[in-house]
Design a protein around this motif. Sequence first.
Motif, PDB file in Angstrom:
ATOM      1  N   SER A 136       6.256  -4.963   7.764  1.00 45.65           N
ATOM      2  CA  SER A 136       7.183  -5.432   8.793  1.00 45.65           C
ATOM      3  C   SER A 136       6.911  -4.816  10.152  1.00 45.65           C
ATOM      4  N   ASN A 137       6.105  -3.763  10.197  1.00 50.47           N
ATOM      5  CA  ASN A 137       5.781  -3.105  11.465  1.00 50.47           C
ATOM      6  C   ASN A 137       4.488  -3.621  12.089  1.00 50.47           C
ATOM      7  N   GLY A 138       3.903  -4.705  11.501  1.00 52.98           N
ATOM      8  CA  GLY A 138       2.693  -5.298  12.068  1.00 52.98           C
ATOM      9  C   GLY A 138       1.428  -4.650  11.535  1.00 52.98           C
ATOM     10  N   GLU A 139       0.299  -5.297  11.825  1.00 53.63           N
ATOM     11  CA  GLU A 139      -0.988  -4.837  11.312  1.00 53.63           C
ATOM     12  C   GLU A 139      -1.319  -3.413  11.729  1.00 53.63           C
ATOM     13  N   GLU A 140      -0.877  -3.002  12.915  1.00 50.30           N
ATOM     14  CA  GLU A 140      -1.212  -1.666  13.413  1.00 50.30           C
ATOM     15  C   GLU A 140      -0.685  -0.583  12.482  1.00 50.30           C
ATOM     16  N   ALA A 141       0.397  -0.884  11.769  1.00 47.75           N
ATOM     17  CA  ALA A 141       0.995   0.119  10.883  1.00 47.75           C
ATOM     18  C   ALA A 141       0.061   0.506   9.751  1.00 47.75           C
ATOM     19  N   PHE A 142      -0.874  -0.399   9.406  1.00 45.54           N
ATOM     20  CA  PHE A 142      -1.800  -0.092   8.310  1.00 45.54           C
ATOM     21  C   PHE A 142      -2.777   1.027   8.662  1.00 45.54           C
ATOM     22  N   SER A 143      -2.830   1.379   9.944  1.00 49.47           N
ATOM     23  CA  SER A 143      -3.705   2.487  10.350  1.00 49.47           C
ATOM     24  C   SER A 143      -3.209   3.823   9.777  1.00 49.47           C
ATOM     25  N   TYR A 144      -1.948   3.849   9.323  1.00 50.74           N
ATOM     26  CA  TYR A 144      -1.424   5.066   8.709  1.00 50.74           C
ATOM     27  C   TYR A 144      -1.933   5.256   7.284  1.00 50.74           C
ATOM     28  N   LEU A 145      -2.523   4.211   6.710  1.00 50.99           N
ATOM     29  CA  LEU A 145      -3.025   4.308   5.344  1.00 50.99           C
ATOM     30  C   LEU A 145      -4.359   5.038   5.325  1.00 50.99           C
ATOM     31  N   SER A 146      -4.537   5.924   4.368  1.00 49.94           N
ATOM     32  CA  SER A 146      -5.741   6.768   4.301  1.00 49.94           C
ATOM     33  C   SER A 146      -6.906   6.030   3.657  1.00 49.94           C
ATOM     34  N   ASP A 147      -8.086   6.620   3.783  1.00 53.44           N
ATOM     35  CA  ASP A 147      -9.268   6.085   3.101  1.00 53.44           C
ATOM     36  C   ASP A 147      -9.041   6.064   1.593  1.00 53.44           C
ATOM     37  N   GLN A 148      -8.346   7.091   1.088  1.00 48.16           N
ATOM     38  CA  GLN A 148      -8.093   7.151  -0.355  1.00 48.16           C
ATOM     39  C   GLN A 148      -7.211   5.993  -0.805  1.00 48.16           C
ATOM     40  N   TYR A 149      -6.273   5.594   0.055  1.00 49.36           N
ATOM     41  CA  TYR A 149      -5.435   4.441  -0.274  1.00 49.36           C
ATOM     42  C   TYR A 149      -6.302   3.213  -0.507  1.00 49.36           C
ATOM     43  N   PHE A 150      -7.230   2.950   0.402  1.00 49.16           N
ATOM     44  CA  PHE A 150      -8.080   1.767   0.280  1.00 49.16           C
ATOM     45  C   PHE A 150      -9.024   1.883  -0.914  1.00 49.16           C
ATOM     46  N   ALA A 151      -9.511   3.078  -1.195  1.00 51.13           N
ATOM     47  CA  ALA A 151     -10.360   3.284  -2.366  1.00 51.13           C
ATOM     48  C   ALA A 151      -9.582   2.965  -3.639  1.00 51.13           C
ATOM     49  N   ASP A 152      -8.373   3.487  -3.735  1.00 53.21           N
ATOM     50  CA  ASP A 152      -7.570   3.254  -4.934  1.00 53.21           C
ATOM     51  C   ASP A 152      -7.165   1.790  -5.068  1.00 53.21           C
ATOM     52  N   LEU A 153      -6.853   1.160  -3.937  1.00 50.55           N
ATOM     53  CA  LEU A 153      -6.463  -0.249  -3.991  1.00 50.55           C
ATOM     54  C   LEU A 153      -7.625  -1.114  -4.470  1.00 50.55           C
ATOM     55  N   LEU A 154      -8.817  -0.859  -3.971  1.00 49.73           N
ATOM     56  CA  LEU A 154      -9.986  -1.620  -4.419  1.00 49.73           C
ATOM     57  C   LEU A 154     -10.235  -1.437  -5.913  1.00 49.73           C
ATOM     58  N   VAL A 155     -10.099  -0.213  -6.391  1.00 48.39           N
ATOM     59  CA  VAL A 155     -10.313   0.030  -7.819  1.00 48.39           C
ATOM     60  C   VAL A 155      -9.236  -0.668  -8.643  1.00 48.39           C
TER      61      VAL A 155
END
Length: 573
Positions: A136-155
């Motif tokens: 709800s805070n827009g695409e820019e808010a995803f910058s708060y997500l860490s590299d580990q978040y994206f690694a875990d999400l992909l797995v």
Amino acid sequence: MTSALPKLYFNLYWHMHQPDYRDTLTGEYVLPWTYLHAIKDYTDMAYHFEANSAARATFNFVPVLLDQLEDYVAQFQTNKIADPLLALLAEDDLHGISKEQRQFIIDSCFKCNHEKMLTPFPHYQALYNMAKALESNGEEAFSYLSDQYFADLLVWYHLAWTGESIRRNNTFVQALMLKGQCFSLQERIDFFKLIGELIADLIPRYKKLQKSGQIEISSTPHFHPILPLLLDFKSTRDAMPYAPLPHHPQYPGGKVRAQAHIKAAKDSHKERFGEYPVGMWPAEGGVSHAALLLLAEHDVKWAATGQGVLANSLYKSFENYEMPHKDDYLYQPYRVANDTDEIVCFFRDDHLSDKIGFEYSKLHASEAVADFVGTLEGIHQANTTDKSRIVSVILDGENAWEYFPYNAYYFLSELYAALANHPDIEMTTFSDLVGKSARVQGELTTLPAIAAGSWVYGSFSTWIGSTEKNHGWDLLCEAKKVYDHVMEKGFLEPEEVKNCELQLAICEGSDWFWWFGDYNSSVSVDSFDRLYRRNLSNLYRLLKKPIPEILNHAISVGSGHPAVGGTMRRGQE
């Protein structure tokens, strides 16, 4: 105790198909569904037959699907991954990926049936909750997500799309699921390699099952075109007498193109499986009298289509025909012939097929199997003749399972066990039935006329007859006219001609027209609309002709909420 009645032959047919998701000019995959279904559904479907050697069935592999599976195998061999989502799974520097790639991961990695594929896994659910909280805070808010978040999400996305048979038998996958979070680069790379191994092993596994005689493998005209519509748009009106048709009266050179798809499919099948296919599932069960005889001309011995087509064909074939109970006309194959060629056609039991596709996912596996087997037993017990009844259940072999618990592991295991050991029911294949049809059925009934239609409602309404679908056909007809003009001029080099024909064949596939229409979801319609227009644009590029401005505009905008995501439809309304 075995019944004194003639045995019931159960003819199960799993259709495996994905359209070509590649941009042929860049080689990049626009959508990931081929490899995701490969590791989830094609692995599991082979496993169930490997686990029960008494079970028998027929599998249909569309050549364009096999083309893509082999392309993925080549990508892993060369380490040149053309699928952006798959490549990100093994990306060694997720910190360095772009903002667009991060958004792409978020947009891609929650596309699944949440009830069966996301919610059961607390770590995956937590990743989803984080994304929704930031959304709800827009695409820019995803910058708060860490590299580990994206690694875990992909797995986790790829774990959710891994077959249940793999989860139960592969200790590495089990370890990943047990760990649940903070996956390392090495774990991602090892998972990536496993995916490559699973895809590489698919065709050999099915080929081995075929060689053992446990399954038959059939084919479909190469890029999944609807043959009757290539041959004659007016065939639509057999089932829909007042349907509006495209502005173009015919698809230019449709018979030549239909023949090319059939020949290419036969050659592809022989190359992959060591022999020509005995039978074919015409794309979408789309048949007409002319289309079936065209298959027969190419030495195709059997085909199959929907129950509605049979009903319409009986009315068309026999004057003042009074339709009996379906038990008395459906459970047998029919002969279609002319003076020189003939083909045997089987017809789908819509009720039983749709129960698997749409109803049984809501039931406990044992309850669903009992209902299914009980229905077959009822058909068997109602037989008052000395001829065996042949029940053909035909449906998509990939898209239904994400709506079942555990990817239908228990349903399919129990179903095959119940049928393979049943005293009055024999699991069989189409070619086996054609070979012994005289013994189990006597002389086949000849259908003098086939009413053109498909397995969906017995008509072509899913692919033609509405404003959006007809517009899609008109765009293709215009491109084909340009193609014919360029081929006639003969200024392209042989390799360029080959590339143009490949691109045209992709555009002729049925899938683009399936998705046009407001009854489908807007996300799905948008994806396929864009890919279809990209394919047409690429054809103009390869022909070295200007791209029509109209291809910049959407053909269709969906707004519906179809069952099972729109990837499947019922045989009857």
